[in-house]
Design a protein around this motif. Structure first.
Motif, PDB file in Angstrom:
ATOM      1  N   VAL A 113       7.269  18.787  -1.001  1.00 42.35           N
ATOM      2  CA  VAL A 113       5.917  18.294  -0.701  1.00 42.35           C
ATOM      3  C   VAL A 113       5.473  18.835   0.654  1.00 42.35           C
ATOM      4  O   VAL A 113       6.082  18.533   1.684  1.00 42.35           O
ATOM      5  N   SER A 114       4.424  19.613   0.647  1.00 47.66           N
ATOM      6  CA  SER A 114       3.915  20.203   1.890  1.00 47.66           C
ATOM      7  C   SER A 114       2.812  19.325   2.475  1.00 47.66           C
ATOM      8  O   SER A 114       2.319  18.401   1.831  1.00 47.66           O
ATOM      9  N   GLY A 115       2.423  19.642   3.708  1.00 47.70           N
ATOM     10  CA  GLY A 115       1.321  18.929   4.344  1.00 47.70           C
ATOM     11  C   GLY A 115       1.753  17.764   5.212  1.00 47.70           C
ATOM     12  O   GLY A 115       0.915  17.011   5.710  1.00 47.70           O
ATOM     13  N   ILE A 116       3.068  17.602   5.434  1.00 47.95           N
ATOM     14  CA  ILE A 116       3.587  16.487   6.226  1.00 47.95           C
ATOM     15  C   ILE A 116       3.890  16.983   7.630  1.00 47.95           C
ATOM     16  O   ILE A 116       4.483  18.042   7.824  1.00 47.95           O
ATOM     17  N   ARG A 126      10.233  -2.637  -9.547  1.00 52.31           N
ATOM     18  CA  ARG A 126      10.938  -1.401  -9.858  1.00 52.31           C
ATOM     19  C   ARG A 126      10.680  -0.359  -8.766  1.00 52.31           C
ATOM     20  O   ARG A 126       9.643  -0.370  -8.105  1.00 52.31           O
ATOM     21  N   VAL A 127      11.631   0.545  -8.616  1.00 53.31           N
ATOM     22  CA  VAL A 127      11.512   1.646  -7.659  1.00 53.31           C
ATOM     23  C   VAL A 127      11.517   2.959  -8.430  1.00 53.31           C
ATOM     24  O   VAL A 127      12.308   3.129  -9.364  1.00 53.31           O
ATOM     25  N   PHE A 128      10.631   3.877  -8.085  1.00 52.12           N
ATOM     26  CA  PHE A 128      10.612   5.167  -8.763  1.00 52.12           C
ATOM     27  C   PHE A 128      10.735   6.306  -7.755  1.00 52.12           C
ATOM     28  O   PHE A 128      10.821   6.095  -6.542  1.00 52.12           O
ATOM     29  N   ASP A 129      10.768   7.517  -8.253  1.00 52.48           N
ATOM     30  CA  ASP A 129      11.041   8.726  -7.487  1.00 52.48           C
ATOM     31  C   ASP A 129      10.137   8.837  -6.252  1.00 52.48           C
ATOM     32  O   ASP A 129       8.917   8.929  -6.377  1.00 52.48           O
ATOM     33  N   PRO A 130      10.714   8.858  -5.040  1.00 49.64           N
ATOM     34  CA  PRO A 130       9.877   8.970  -3.844  1.00 49.64           C
ATOM     35  C   PRO A 130       9.145  10.302  -3.746  1.00 49.64           C
ATOM     36  O   PRO A 130       8.079  10.375  -3.115  1.00 49.64           O
ATOM     37  N   ILE A 131       9.691  11.356  -4.355  1.00 54.85           N
ATOM     38  CA  ILE A 131       9.017  12.660  -4.300  1.00 54.85           C
ATOM     39  C   ILE A 131       7.700  12.595  -5.055  1.00 54.85           C
ATOM     40  O   ILE A 131       6.661  13.077  -4.577  1.00 54.85           O
ATOM     41  N   GLU A 132       7.724  11.990  -6.232  1.00 56.80           N
ATOM     42  CA  GLU A 132       6.496  11.827  -7.023  1.00 56.80           C
ATOM     43  C   GLU A 132       5.461  11.006  -6.254  1.00 56.80           C
ATOM     44  O   GLU A 132       4.281  11.359  -6.184  1.00 56.80           O
ATOM     45  N   SER A 133       5.902   9.901  -5.662  1.00 53.92           N
ATOM     46  CA  SER A 133       4.990   9.031  -4.918  1.00 53.92           C
ATOM     47  C   SER A 133       4.426   9.746  -3.699  1.00 53.92           C
ATOM     48  O   SER A 133       3.226   9.653  -3.406  1.00 53.92           O
ATOM     49  N   LEU A 134       5.273  10.482  -2.972  1.00 56.18           N
ATOM     50  CA  LEU A 134       4.817  11.196  -1.777  1.00 56.18           C
ATOM     51  C   LEU A 134       3.788  12.251  -2.136  1.00 56.18           C
ATOM     52  O   LEU A 134       2.771  12.407  -1.439  1.00 56.18           O
ATOM     53  N   ARG A 135       4.035  12.972  -3.212  1.00 58.20           N
ATOM     54  CA  ARG A 135       3.100  14.009  -3.630  1.00 58.20           C
ATOM     55  C   ARG A 135       1.711  13.404  -3.921  1.00 58.20           C
ATOM     56  O   ARG A 135       0.687  13.950  -3.510  1.00 58.20           O
ATOM     57  N   GLU A 136       1.699  12.280  -4.618  1.00 60.63           N
ATOM     58  CA  GLU A 136       0.433  11.604  -4.927  1.00 60.63           C
ATOM     59  C   GLU A 136      -0.272  11.148  -3.652  1.00 60.63           C
ATOM     60  O   GLU A 136      -1.491  11.310  -3.501  1.00 60.63           O
ATOM     61  N   SER A 137       0.499  10.547  -2.736  1.00 63.52           N
ATOM     62  CA  SER A 137      -0.094  10.013  -1.506  1.00 63.52           C
ATOM     63  C   SER A 137      -0.659  11.114  -0.621  1.00 63.52           C
ATOM     64  O   SER A 137      -1.744  10.972  -0.050  1.00 63.52           O
ATOM     65  N   VAL A 138       0.060  12.236  -0.492  1.00 60.70           N
ATOM     66  CA  VAL A 138      -0.430  13.340   0.332  1.00 60.70           C
ATOM     67  C   VAL A 138      -1.720  13.904  -0.253  1.00 60.70           C
ATOM     68  O   VAL A 138      -2.662  14.236   0.488  1.00 60.70           O
ATOM     69  N   ALA A 161       0.854  -1.193   0.000  1.00 61.14           N
ATOM     70  CA  ALA A 161       0.000   0.000   0.000  1.00 61.14           C
ATOM     71  C   ALA A 161       0.891   1.244   0.000  1.00 61.14           C
ATOM     72  O   ALA A 161       1.876   1.300   0.729  1.00 61.14           O
ATOM     73  N   PRO A 162       0.548   2.258  -0.806  1.00 66.18           N
ATOM     74  CA  PRO A 162       1.325   3.502  -0.768  1.00 66.18           C
ATOM     75  C   PRO A 162       1.077   4.283   0.519  1.00 66.18           C
ATOM     76  O   PRO A 162       1.941   5.031   0.974  1.00 66.18           O
ATOM     77  N   TRP A 163      -0.107   4.099   1.091  1.00 64.00           N
ATOM     78  CA  TRP A 163      -0.465   4.771   2.329  1.00 64.00           C
ATOM     79  C   TRP A 163      -1.597   4.020   3.014  1.00 64.00           C
ATOM     80  O   TRP A 163      -2.301   3.224   2.381  1.00 64.00           O
ATOM     81  N   ILE A 164      -1.743   4.231   4.306  1.00 66.81           N
ATOM     82  CA  ILE A 164      -2.879   3.691   5.048  1.00 66.81           C
ATOM     83  C   ILE A 164      -3.391   4.782   5.980  1.00 66.81           C
ATOM     84  O   ILE A 164      -2.681   5.748   6.275  1.00 66.81           O
ATOM     85  N   VAL A 165      -4.617   4.632   6.446  1.00 64.68           N
ATOM     86  CA  VAL A 165      -5.185   5.532   7.446  1.00 64.68           C
ATOM     87  C   VAL A 165      -5.532   4.704   8.676  1.00 64.68           C
ATOM     88  O   VAL A 165      -6.199   3.666   8.571  1.00 64.68           O
ATOM     89  N   LYS A 166      -5.054   5.135   9.823  1.00 68.09           N
ATOM     90  CA  LYS A 166      -5.377   4.469  11.084  1.00 68.09           C
ATOM     91  C   LYS A 166      -6.160   5.456  11.956  1.00 68.09           C
ATOM     92  O   LYS A 166      -5.727   6.601  12.149  1.00 68.09           O
ATOM     93  N   GLU A 167      -7.296   5.019  12.454  1.00 69.82           N
ATOM     94  CA  GLU A 167      -8.092   5.861  13.350  1.00 69.82           C
ATOM     95  C   GLU A 167      -7.801   5.457  14.785  1.00 69.82           C
ATOM     96  O   GLU A 167      -7.991   4.301  15.176  1.00 69.82           O
TER      97      GLU A 167
END
Length: 491
Positions: free
Chosen positions: A242-245, A194-206, A159-165
């Motif tokens: 990437v803002s919002g972190i 394959r591994v790709f740019d973490p900045i691109e992935s982080l931006r999408e996930s945020v 998973a690129p991200w998860i939400v925990k309550e």
């Protein structure tokens, strides 16, 4: 008593006894995040790189985590990668001992590290399948499908991200791994991964977590603290872009960095081998639901912490088997073997072992390009599996290629530019190399992929079809052990 003093004391008593929910009173809810990283298969205490012993290990971290859980009912637990490679117990069980321990401890998720891939993608897939918790790593694809969009097999758990309550608050967790993996791991081991740019992935996930209306965003990144970004640890640029972190929990660089800020993001990292266990406290205003306080620290896992009885008992047989294997005799050294210099007798020993291993695979080579990992001299006496692990600390595979004399000279010149390298050419005299003639040369898989971008010319040369590069399915440590088994007494 003075009347004003009496009024003050009675007012103070009333304030102290008032319920937290009284009108005008703001209340705080704190959620704790516990984290480990770069355990590298260490269940029991180990030692630091500086030789300080009896520290770390997952069994000690489990004791601290158990204590924290009792104190902090609202909590989560994560690991930030490089979980199982690095010990005999991890190696013998193909990582299962660590994943089973994570399951038993109730981890809420973990991130893929680069050393997860040292034994090939099949072992990674098995570990993910065995995991009872999500594996949070966004900047990867399997057969060109991104994490979260994979439809078949164990990799559907990625998973690129998860939400925990927790306690009524929604916290988003983004997972990322180091983009350095392709510069260390052979494509034969990664296969369709394959591994790709973490900045691109982080931006999408945020962006996606914004639509989930989370109250805070935490990044779990197998990229660690460095004074300046490098190809494997682009944290500063990533947090700048990437803002919002709110929090970044790191790994990979084996640093104990309890807390630092970058681009207003609280960052923290908890060392290696479980030598430090980490914690982050997020405090929210219950009325406004805003994150109002962030704290991070790490705790040294020394002898103040007993070994957790559940982890010790559940891993007992595996640890005992590993100890038995560690003490297994592989042979004997009759006289001191010097490891000093680029052409040391120790270097000649391991290179000879590699050539003998290749011969058994019907692959004949004329030379070896390799280093010694900075090993000390080998003293005379009986040698065991443990010695082999100290000589060859990583499970790098053997790689064979046919390259020209001119290309060999280019590779050697490139290696000389790395002041920390003791790599050298064994079996051939560089002065006798014919520029256009092709020679069969052995490398380890790490160097063949550029050795962490230190040997980019080597990587490019081996990618040429004319080099006929092939992976030999034997790792370099096994090769040395096999050589001792064949000869027993080594001079």
């Amino acid at each position: 008593m003075n009347l004003n003093r009496r009024h003050f004391l009675s007012g103070a008593a009333a304030w102290m006894s008032a319920p937290a929910c009284m009108a005008g009173q703001r209340s705080i809810k704190t959620i704790s995040l516990f984290h480990t990283t770069d355990l590298h298969g260490h269940i029991l205490p180990s030692k630091t790189y500086d030789g300080i012993g009896n520290v770390g290990g997952l069994a000690r971290c489990a004791t601290q985590i158990r204590k924290w859980r009792k104190e902090c009912p609202d909590h989560l637990l994560f690991d930030v990668g490089d979980v199982y490679q690095g010990t005999i117990a991890g190696y013998q069980t193909e990582g299962k001992v660590m994943i089973d321990s994570f399951n038993k401890m109730g981890y809420d998720g973990w991130v893929l590290g680069n050393h997860e891939f040292d034994w090939g993608i099949d072992i990674v897939e098995s570990a993910i399948k065995r995991s009872e918790m999500p594996v949070i790593t966004g900047n990867v694809t399997v057969e060109e499908k991104k994490a979260g969009a994979i439809e078949d097999g164990a990799f559907t758990k990625l998973a690129p991200w998860i939400v925990k309550e927790v306690a009524g608050f929604r916290i988003g967790f983004v997972g990322l791994t180091t983009p350095g993996i392709p510069y260390w791991s052979r494509p034969e081991l990664l296969k369709g991964f394959r591994v790709f740019d973490p900045i691109e992935s982080l931006r999408e996930s945020v962006k996606e977590l914004g639509m989930e209306k989370v109250d805070a965003i935490v990044v779990l990144g197998h990229m660690g603290w460095k004074r300046a970004d490098d190809f494997a640890n682009p944290i500063q640029e990533m947090l700048k872009q990437v803002s919002g972190i709110d929090v970044y929990i790191g790994g990979h660089s084996h640093q104990d960095r309890p807390a630092w800020y970058w681009s207003n993001v609280l960052c923290t990292q908890a060392n290696y081998y479980g030598i430090n266990c980490g914690r982050v406290d997020l405090s929210f205003d219950l009325e406004s639901r805003k994150l109002v306080k962030r704290n991070a620290w790490t705790v040294l896992m020394d002898d103040r912490f007993a070994l957790d009885p559940v982890i010790v008992e559940s891993t007992k047989t595996i640890v005992e088997n590993a100890e038995e294997r560690r003490q297994t005799v592989i042979g004997e050294v009759s006289e001191k073997i010097s490891a000093r210099g680029k052409s040391s007798p120790f270097w000649q020993l391991i290179c000879t072992a590699f050539m003998k291993t290749a011969e058994k695979q019907k692959i004949f080579s004329e030379g070896v390009f390799h280093g010694t990992f900075g090993n000390p001299d080998v003293d005379p006496g009986v040698k065991t599996i443990e010695d082999a692990w100290q000589w060859i600390p990583y499970e790098n595979w053997l790689v064979h290629a046919r390259i020209t004399g001119a290309q060999i000279r280019v590779i050697m010149a490139e290696s000389k530019e790395d002041r920390y390298s003791d790599r050298n050419l064994f079996g051939l005299d560089p002065a006798d190399l014919q520029p256009d003639k092709r020679y069969g040369i052995l490398f380890n898989s790490y160097d063949s992929q550029s050795g962490g971008r230190r040997l980019m010319f080597l990587r490019t040369i081996l990618e040429e079809p004319a080099s006929e590069t092939r992976l030999i399915p034997v790792n370099t440590r096994e090769s040395v052990i096999d050589y001792f088994a064949d000869n027993y007494e080594v001079k």
